[in-house]
Write a protein that holds these residues in place. Structure first.
Motif, short mmCIF file in Angstrom:
data_model
loop_
_atom_site.label_atom_id
_atom_site.label_comp_id
_atom_site.label_asym_id
_atom_site.label_seq_id
_atom_site.Cartn_x
_atom_site.Cartn_y
_atom_site.Cartn_z
N GLU A 1 1.02 -1.40 0.24
CA GLU A 1 0.02 0.47 0.05
C GLU A 1 0.49 1.15 -0.11
OE1 GLU A 1 -0.53 -2.70 2.36
OE2 GLU A 1 -2.69 -3.06 1.88
N THR A 2 1.77 1.43 0.96
CA THR A 2 3.13 2.09 1.46
C THR A 2 3.37 2.21 -0.23
OG1 THR A 2 3.23 1.88 2.79
CG2 THR A 2 5.15 3.27 2.07
N GLU A 3 3.99 1.32 -0.96
CA GLU A 3 4.71 2.02 -2.48
C GLU A 3 3.52 2.45 -3.60
OE1 GLU A 3 8.03 1.69 -3.52
OE2 GLU A 3 8.39 0.95 -1.43
N ARG A 4 2.17 2.08 -3.48
CA ARG A 4 1.03 2.38 -4.40
C ARG A 4 0.94 3.98 -3.56
NH1 ARG A 4 -4.27 2.64 -3.47
NH2 ARG A 4 -3.43 1.63 -1.84
N LEU A 5 1.04 4.17 -2.94
CA LEU A 5 0.68 5.24 -2.85
C LEU A 5 1.40 6.69 -2.77
CD1 LEU A 5 -1.39 5.06 1.17
CD2 LEU A 5 -2.31 5.55 -1.35
N ALA A 6 2.73 6.50 -2.56
CA ALA A 6 3.80 6.93 -2.61
C ALA A 6 4.34 7.42 -4.08
CB ALA A 6 5.03 6.51 -2.47
N ALA A 7 4.05 6.32 -5.15
CA ALA A 7 4.68 6.61 -6.11
C ALA A 7 3.64 7.42 -7.31
CB ALA A 7 4.53 4.98 -7.15
N THR A 8 2.15 7.96 -6.54
CA THR A 8 1.26 8.96 -7.35
C THR A 8 1.72 9.51 -6.73
OG1 THR A 8 -0.46 7.86 -5.69
CG2 THR A 8 -0.29 7.31 -7.75
N GLY A 9 2.77 9.99 -5.18
CA GLY A 9 3.04 11.39 -4.80
C GLY A 9 2.55 11.92 -3.30
N GLN A 10 1.79 10.39 -2.74
CA GLN A 10 0.86 10.62 -1.65
C GLN A 10 1.91 10.82 -0.49
OE1 GLN A 10 -3.31 9.68 -1.67
NE2 GLN A 10 -2.77 9.07 -3.84
N THR A 11 1.24 11.61 0.50
CA THR A 11 2.22 11.11 1.49
C THR A 11 1.54 9.61 2.46
OG1 THR A 11 2.96 13.19 1.47
CG2 THR A 11 3.73 11.64 3.80
N PRO A 12 2.20 8.24 2.93
CA PRO A 12 1.34 7.44 3.57
C PRO A 12 1.64 8.36 4.93
CG PRO A 12 3.13 6.50 3.07
CD PRO A 12 4.02 8.40 1.93
#
Ligand code: ADP
Ligand code: MG
Length: 747
Positions: free
Chosen positions: A532-543
């Motif tokens: 989940e972390t990788e997926r969020l971060a790849a779109t520029g979101q901060t987990p």
């Protein structure tokens, strides 16, 4: 503390400064006063800025002792008075020019046409004696200020441009009068009168000063423009009554109505109504901004269509406009390193010229051809007239004045001349991510809960803890929680750890909310949330991870989108030849994604706030000249470490001490504008200095007769007067070209 002892900088209007050489004398006098921390004289504006705890009266006394006069510019009335005085001075210069020109022009024409009687004929003598007396009258009327100025300087064992002109024209007149009265006292060949030269020089120098005064007025238009933004009255709302009051009487907390097309009087927050507001004159932001209840408004901005009531938060000297004016004034008074040499040269110039004039006279008298007396007089006179270092002294401050004023138009506030010069030399710009590249107003996008936990549970814990934090991420989470209508749990043992997150306990259970490093430091494994972390971060979101009792249980994802104009502004920075670096405490993958969107290729992510200055220092160690752009609050050490710190004011507190520049407009375009403007200003100063140095280095030998032995050419003293008048006018006009500066906008 007595009323007249203050430690905030004071502005003095200085009178009697005729030339650049005076700057050093007045500065030295002011710095010699006990308690003065700093004193800087702006020759272009004829003002001094003094900080320290010396009494104003003592400062004025010190200036008078140096042969000048001063008065305090305490408020805008004093400024207006000074402007009126400057205007009167200009008119006086014009009258002087006309009076002197009226005598000089016919004399010169008649002389060239050969209409004038010979000195030796009896009628001729009377003609010349009368002309001499007329000349004296004009010299007193139009040139009296040169003589009184020179006398004052002499009494204080000083010399300035007045000395040069008084000596030159005085010598020309005395010699001519001597010849007219006692022709036999000089050799036949030397029997010539130079009255027309004396009056012509006085006419030309007055004309030069008048032109310069006009052009200087234009150069200082920036302050006048800002002062003009202040409305005189405000419409206050008391119960169901409304009335107009003078703006000086406004108190913090007052409710003020603003109608369509009116200027907003002071800073505050809208309590009812909505509108669009044009803030371009303050921030340089070209588009009108929509404002509604809760939004802040700035005094001086123009209300467009709507009507609203706002509560005053800052009045008087605390308003943003007042601070912008103070900042522009202060910066206009400061000197960049490039101007220091010129000041040093100007300070010793007048005594040096006096020596050169004496040497010239001696050389012509001893080695010159006949009539030696005439040659001696003409060459020494020409040296005295041409050698004024006015252009040299004006070269830097006048361009700084225009450049700083222009910057203010684009919402760029510059601390001093040094920052203005330095920013154009940057090779790398480091951009803080949050609030600089991105909007700084993050919003919650998703909540992810591990099996066994509900989204609301995760979210409630995060919001409960973040209630104690000031971080923008905390605000995002709290806003979202409020929208969802979640009740926040009571938190004990709360603690915020900069660059990491927050922790505390809820109903006896220990909680952690923060980034990966924060959890890993506690020995909490986040591997289960890796995908989940990788997926969020790849779109520029901060987990943001949430952990309970040593176990990672969920993620609150937050997105802080890049500002719409960041991409173009960063492109401009690269076109200006700069390396652009992103610096952030955020997750590395998130930072990479944002960098890719914004067009940045070098990223330093997961940097602790305390280590940001270290990253700057490391870049500097590689030989880069580094500019750091940040929001100025948690980035203060990095801003201070950088060669130039640029604080994004975002329209809030613009008095940011650690930054060399403050960008009022919340856009990276300000950085590109500042760099382009700095380069244009420094180029302008270079042109001015080059012109002034060339003028003096060529002018003096030419005036002394360096070309005579080879070519028989001598410089006419009236031509020297014209050159001298033109030199400062040219410098000021060249500086005024900067007023047309437009930063290049890429398509
Ligand atoms: P930036 O460099 O973007 O200004 P900071 O240094 O303030 O960011 O914070 C770096 C990181 O630390 C954030 O991206 C976040 O992961 C974490 N962090 C800091 N404060 C908090 C907080 N109050 N709540 C959650 N996470 C936080
Ligand atoms: Mg930050």
């Amino acid at each position: 503390m007595p009323d007249d002892i203050k430690s905030s900088p004071r502005r003095l209007a200085i009178t009697g400064m005729s030339c650049a050489g005076c700057v050093a004398m007045v500065e030295t006098a002011l710095r010699g006063v006990p308690g003065v921390a700093q004193a800087s004289v702006n020759f272009a504006e004829r003002t001094a800025q003094v900080s320290g705890d010396a009494a104003t009266a003592t400062l004025i006394q010190a200036v008078q002792q140096a042969g000048y006069d001063a008065s305090e510019l305490r408020d805008d009335d004093a400024e207006a008075e000074r402007d009126a005085a400057e205007q009167a001075h200009y008119q006086r210069l014009v009258r002087n020019t006309i009076a002197a020109g009226t005598l000089a022009a016919p004399l010169m024409i008649a002389e060239m046409a050969g209409w004038l009687p010979a000195l030796t004929s009896p009628a001729g003598r009377w003609f010349w004696i009368i002309t001499g007396l007329l000349t004296l009258a004009v010299m007193i009327y139009s040139g009296g200020h040169f003589f009184t100025g020179a006398w004052r300087q002499f009494r204080h064992h000083n010399a300035n441009m007045d000395t040069l002109i008084a000596l030159g024209t005085g010598a020309a007149w005395s010699y001519s009068m001597l010849v007219a009265l006692f022709p036999a006292s000089v050799p036949t060949l030397a029997q010539h009168a130079y009255f027309e030269a004396a009056v012509m020089i006085i006419a030309l120098i007055n004309l030069g000063s008048a032109l310069e005064s006009r052009a200087r007025g234009k150069a200082s238009a920036a302050i006048a423009r800002l002062l003009g933004l202040r409305p005189k009255t405000a419409r206050i709302v008391e119960g169901d009554q409304e009335r107009d009051v003078p703006i000086e009487t406004l108190q913090v907390g007052a409710l003020i109505r603003v109608r369509p097309g009116e200027k907003i009087p002071v800073d505050g927050e809208i309590v009812s109504g909505h509108s669009t507001v044009d803030e371009s004159m303050l921030t340089g932001e070209p588009l009108p901004v929509a404002k509604q209840v809760g939004d802040s408004v700035t005094g001086g901005a123009m209300n467009k269509t709507g009507s609203f009531v706002f509560r005053a938060h800052r009045v008087g000297a605390d308003t943003m406009l007042a601070q912008i004016i103070a900042s522009v004034r202060q910066a206009q008074n400061s000197k960049p390193p490039i101007g220091r040499l010129a000041d040093q040269v100007a300070a010793v110039f007048v005594p040096a010229v006096l020596i050169v004039a004496v040497l010239t006279a001696l050389a012509w008298f001893n080695f010159g051809p006949e009539p030696r007396m005439s040659y001696m007089l003409v060459t020494a006179l020409t040296v005295l007239i041409i050698a004024c270092p006015c252009a040299l002294g004006l070269a830097t401050p006048i361009s700084i004045m225009v450049g700083v004023g222009k910057a203010a138009e684009y919402g760029i506030l510059i601390r001093d001349g040094e920052a203005l010069q330095r920013v154009g030399q940057l090779t790398t710009v480091v951009l803080d991510k949050t609030g600089t590249v991105t909007t700084g107003r993050p919003t919650v996008t998703t909540v992810i809960a591990r099996p066994g936990f509900s989204e609301d549970e995760i979210f409630g814990w995060a919001a409960g803890l973040e209630a104690g934090s000031e971080h923008p991420l905390a605000h995002a989470i709290l806003d979202a929680a409020r929208e969802r209508g979640l009740a926040l749990p009571a938190v004990e043992q709360f603690e915020a750890i900069a660059g990491h997150g927050v922790r505390g306990s809820v109903s006896g259970r220990a909680l952690w909310v923060g980034n990966r490093r924060f959890l890993e430091r506690q020995g909490i494994d986040v591997a289960l949330l890796q995908v989940e972390t990788e997926r969020l971060a790849a779109t520029g979101q901060t987990p943001i991870f949430v952990a309970v009792e040593g176990q990672a249980v969920g993620i609150v994802a937050v997105a802080d989108p890049i500002k719409p104009d960041s991409v173009v502004a960063i492109h401009r920075l690269r076109e200006l030849g700069l390396k652009v670096v992103l610096l952030t405490g955020d997750h590395a993958v998130t930072a990479q994604a944002i960098a890719a969107q914004a067009g940045i290729d070098q990223v330093h992510a997961e940097v602790l706030p305390t280590d940001k200055a270290g990253v700057i220092a490391a870049l500097q160690a590689q030989g880069e000249v580094v500019g750091m752009v940040g929001d100025g609050i948690n980035d203060a050490p990095a801003l201070a470490q950088a060669d130039v710190g640029l604080a994004m004011g975002g329209g809030t507190d613009i008095a940011i001490e650690s930054a060399g520049m403050t960008l009022v407009r919340d856009s990276l375009h300000g950085v590109a504008d500042a760099i382009a403007l700095s380069r244009a200003t420094v180029a302008n100063i270079r042109q001015n200095l080059f012109g002034a140095f060339i003028y003096n280095t060529l002018g003096i030998p030419l005036a002394a007769g360096a070309l005579y032995p080879m070519t028989g050419l001598l410089l006419n003293p009236m031509l020297a007067g014209a050159a001298m008048a033109l030199s400062s006018f040219t410098v000021v006009s060249n500086a005024n070209r900067l007023r047309g500066f437009r930063p290049a906008q890429p398509r």
